[in-house]
Design an enzyme around this catalytic site. Structure first.
Site, PDB file in Angstrom:
ATOM      1  CB  SER A  64       0.907  -1.811  -3.243  1.00 52.09           C
ATOM      2  OG  SER A  64       0.095  -0.887  -3.920  1.00 52.09           O
TER       3      SER A  64
ATOM      4  CE  LYS B 256      -2.882   4.018  -3.367  1.00 55.02           C
ATOM      5  NZ  LYS B 256      -3.330   3.357  -2.121  1.00 55.02           N
TER       6      LYS B 256
ATOM      7  CB  CYS C  97     -10.681  -3.318  -6.345  1.00 59.23           C
ATOM      8  SG  CYS C  97      -8.955  -2.952  -6.382  1.00 59.23           S
TER       9      CYS C  97
ATOM     10  N   GLY D 157       0.003  -3.449  10.036  1.00 57.44           N
ATOM     11  CA  GLY D 157       1.011  -3.218  11.071  1.00 57.44           C
ATOM     12  C   GLY D 157       1.212  -4.458  11.919  1.00 57.44           C
TER      13      GLY D 157
ATOM     14  CB  ALA E 155     -10.628   4.286   4.882  1.00 55.81           C
TER      15      ALA E 155
HETATM   16  C1  LIG Z   1      -1.929   3.554   3.647  1.00 62.25           C
HETATM   17  C2  LIG Z   1      -2.010   2.220   2.952  1.00 62.25           C
HETATM   18  C3  LIG Z   1      -2.355   2.174   1.602  1.00 62.25           C
HETATM   19  C4  LIG Z   1      -2.418   0.924   0.937  1.00 62.25           C
HETATM   20  N1  LIG Z   1      -2.705   0.895  -0.404  1.00 62.25           N
HETATM   21  C5  LIG Z   1      -2.675  -0.305  -1.069  1.00 62.25           C
HETATM   22  C6  LIG Z   1      -2.850  -0.362  -2.485  1.00 62.25           C
HETATM   23  O1  LIG Z   1      -2.991   0.662  -3.168  1.00 62.25           O
HETATM   24  N2  LIG Z   1      -2.827  -1.590  -3.086  1.00 62.25           N
HETATM   25  C7  LIG Z   1      -2.628  -2.751  -2.371  1.00 62.25           C
HETATM   26  O2  LIG Z   1      -2.600  -3.832  -2.955  1.00 62.25           O
HETATM   27  N3  LIG Z   1      -2.431  -2.712  -1.031  1.00 62.25           N
HETATM   28  C8  LIG Z   1      -2.446  -1.531  -0.380  1.00 62.25           C
HETATM   29  N4  LIG Z   1      -2.220  -1.488   0.977  1.00 62.25           N
HETATM   30  C9  LIG Z   1      -1.992  -2.755   1.709  1.00 62.25           C
HETATM   31  C10 LIG Z   1      -0.490  -3.008   1.914  1.00 62.25           C
HETATM   32  O3  LIG Z   1       0.186  -3.102   0.685  1.00 62.25           O
HETATM   33  C11 LIG Z   1      -0.287  -4.299   2.731  1.00 62.25           C
HETATM   34  O4  LIG Z   1      -0.833  -5.385   2.007  1.00 62.25           O
HETATM   35  C12 LIG Z   1      -0.959  -4.244   4.094  1.00 62.25           C
HETATM   36  O5  LIG Z   1      -0.854  -2.959   4.644  1.00 62.25           O
HETATM   37  C13 LIG Z   1      -0.376  -5.263   5.077  1.00 62.25           C
HETATM   38  O6  LIG Z   1       1.006  -5.032   5.275  1.00 62.25           O
HETATM   39  P1  LIG Z   1       1.592  -4.195   6.532  1.00 62.25           P
HETATM   40  O7  LIG Z   1       0.954  -4.763   7.765  1.00 62.25           O
HETATM   41  O8  LIG Z   1       3.062  -4.391   6.459  1.00 62.25           O
HETATM   42  O9  LIG Z   1       1.162  -2.761   6.317  1.00 62.25           O
HETATM   43  C14 LIG Z   1      -2.160  -0.268   1.665  1.00 62.25           C
HETATM   44  C15 LIG Z   1      -1.809  -0.193   3.018  1.00 62.25           C
HETATM   45  C16 LIG Z   1      -1.722   1.022   3.664  1.00 62.25           C
HETATM   46  C17 LIG Z   1      -1.317   1.052   5.126  1.00 62.25           C
END
Ligand SMILES: Cc1cc2nc3c(=O)[nH]c(=O)nc-3n(C[C@H](O)[C@H](O)[C@H](O)COP(=O)(O)O)c2cc1C
Length: 305
Positions: free
Chosen positions: A21, A45, A131, A218, A70
């Protein structure tokens, strides 16, 4: 031939790879890059009751082996998602979708879940409890077992779809929150969301992000996420979607060995829009190397003697 199929609380996915997401929108942009039907699923999203414009800029920053964001849950609001995005999703993706919902009160989560419940294509409701809870002075639902349980129970009461609660890593003991969600009826868990972090701009000597702090994600967070998946697998008997720092087919398998039944991929999509596609293509080779003919056999494998 390696069988890549997995099942999450009764929902069958053709493979365990799921864009996370917030890094895949509602699929529109990525569907112009590749056919989304190769994916196991995708998590859209985080959607709130009202439209949100998110936080002021700058709201992303690079970090060693990762990024801070953020964004602040920017989304068009549930009514617009139901009217505009769901019909489009039905055209571009034919598998089960993961509906990621946010909220500032338990009632808002319930309202969002109700709005999505009648849409057959929503396979799983993913409840983002990172949230801020306006009733608890802005603390995250996900940082308190009682609030986490309250939201879980409230959402479970209004849907027959499997409810996966997405946990925050910004807690001392993630297993305690996982147990609270399990006791409140969660059908599964997704972890982790981003880790709280910040950077200072040396030119201005002020925080780089307008919001001051942001969420780290990341490759830098992969070992943290993996450890948390391990802990939660030991603590509860629920399917887990592992997430955090995954950027290769090897990482997917490692996450599954730690206990994940499927894996979400976030920041990697922003670095390389083909990340999920390449991972899916490479998975059979890695499974063969690991000596498994069914990828689902990997789940929890590292816990077995
Ligand atoms: C730009 C961005 C927006 C995100 N928006 C959401 C969101 O709307 N809802 C949510 O549950 N997680 C959100 N996340 C968290 C990601 O879904 C994920 O849990 C987190 O980034 C860790 O995974 P990754 O290291 O592969 O990015 C967001 C992450 C990023 C980078």
């Amino acid at each position: 031939m390696v069988n890549l199929e997995v099942s999450l609380a009764g929902v069958s996915l053709k493979n365990p790879v799921i864009p996370a997401s917030g890094t895949f929108g509602y699929g529109r942009e990525f569907s112009e890059v590749y056919d989304l039907n190769i994916l196991g699923s995708f998590s859209f999203k985080g959607t709130t009751a009202e439209p949100r414009f998110g936080n002021p800029q700058p709201r992303v920053a690079e970090t060693p082996c990762g990024m801070l964001n953020a964004v602040g849950l920017q989304n068009p609001g549930i009514d617009s998602v139901v009217a505009q995005e769901l019909p489009n999703i039905a055209k571009i993706f034919h598998g089960p979708v993961i509906a990621n919902i946010g909220g500032s009160t338990a009632e808002e989560y319930v309202e969002n879940c109700r709005a999505l419940d009648s849409c057959e294509q929503m396979g799983i409701i993913e409840v983002n409890i990172s949230c801020p809870n306006v009733h608890c002075g802005g603390r995250n639902f996900g940082s308190d077992p009682k609030s986490a349980a309250q939201v879980t129970a409230a959402v479970k009461a209004v849907t027959k779809k499997p409810v996966f609660v997405k946990l925050s890593p910004n807690v001392t003991d993630i297993a305690e929150i996982a147990r609270a969600c399990a006791d409140a009826g969660a059908d599964g868990l997704c972890l982790i969301n981003t880790l709280l972090g910040m950077r200072i701009d040396l030119k201005t000597k002020r925080p780089l992000l307008a919001n001051r702090t942001g969420g780290l994600s990341g490759p830098a967070v992969f070992p943290v996420a993996l450890r948390m998946v391990w802990d939660v697998y030991e603590a509860v008997d629920l399917p887990i979607i592992g997430c955090g720092g995954v950027s290769s087919a090897e990482d997917v398998c490692e996450m599954m060995l730690a206990g994940a039944g499927a894996v979400e991929i976030g920041a990697a999509n922003l670095k390389n829009p083909f990340a999920c596609k390449s991972i899916i293509e490479h998975l059979p080779t890695v499974c063969e190397r690991l000596g498994v003919t069914k990828i689902s056999e990997l789940t929890g494998g590292a816990h077995r003697e």
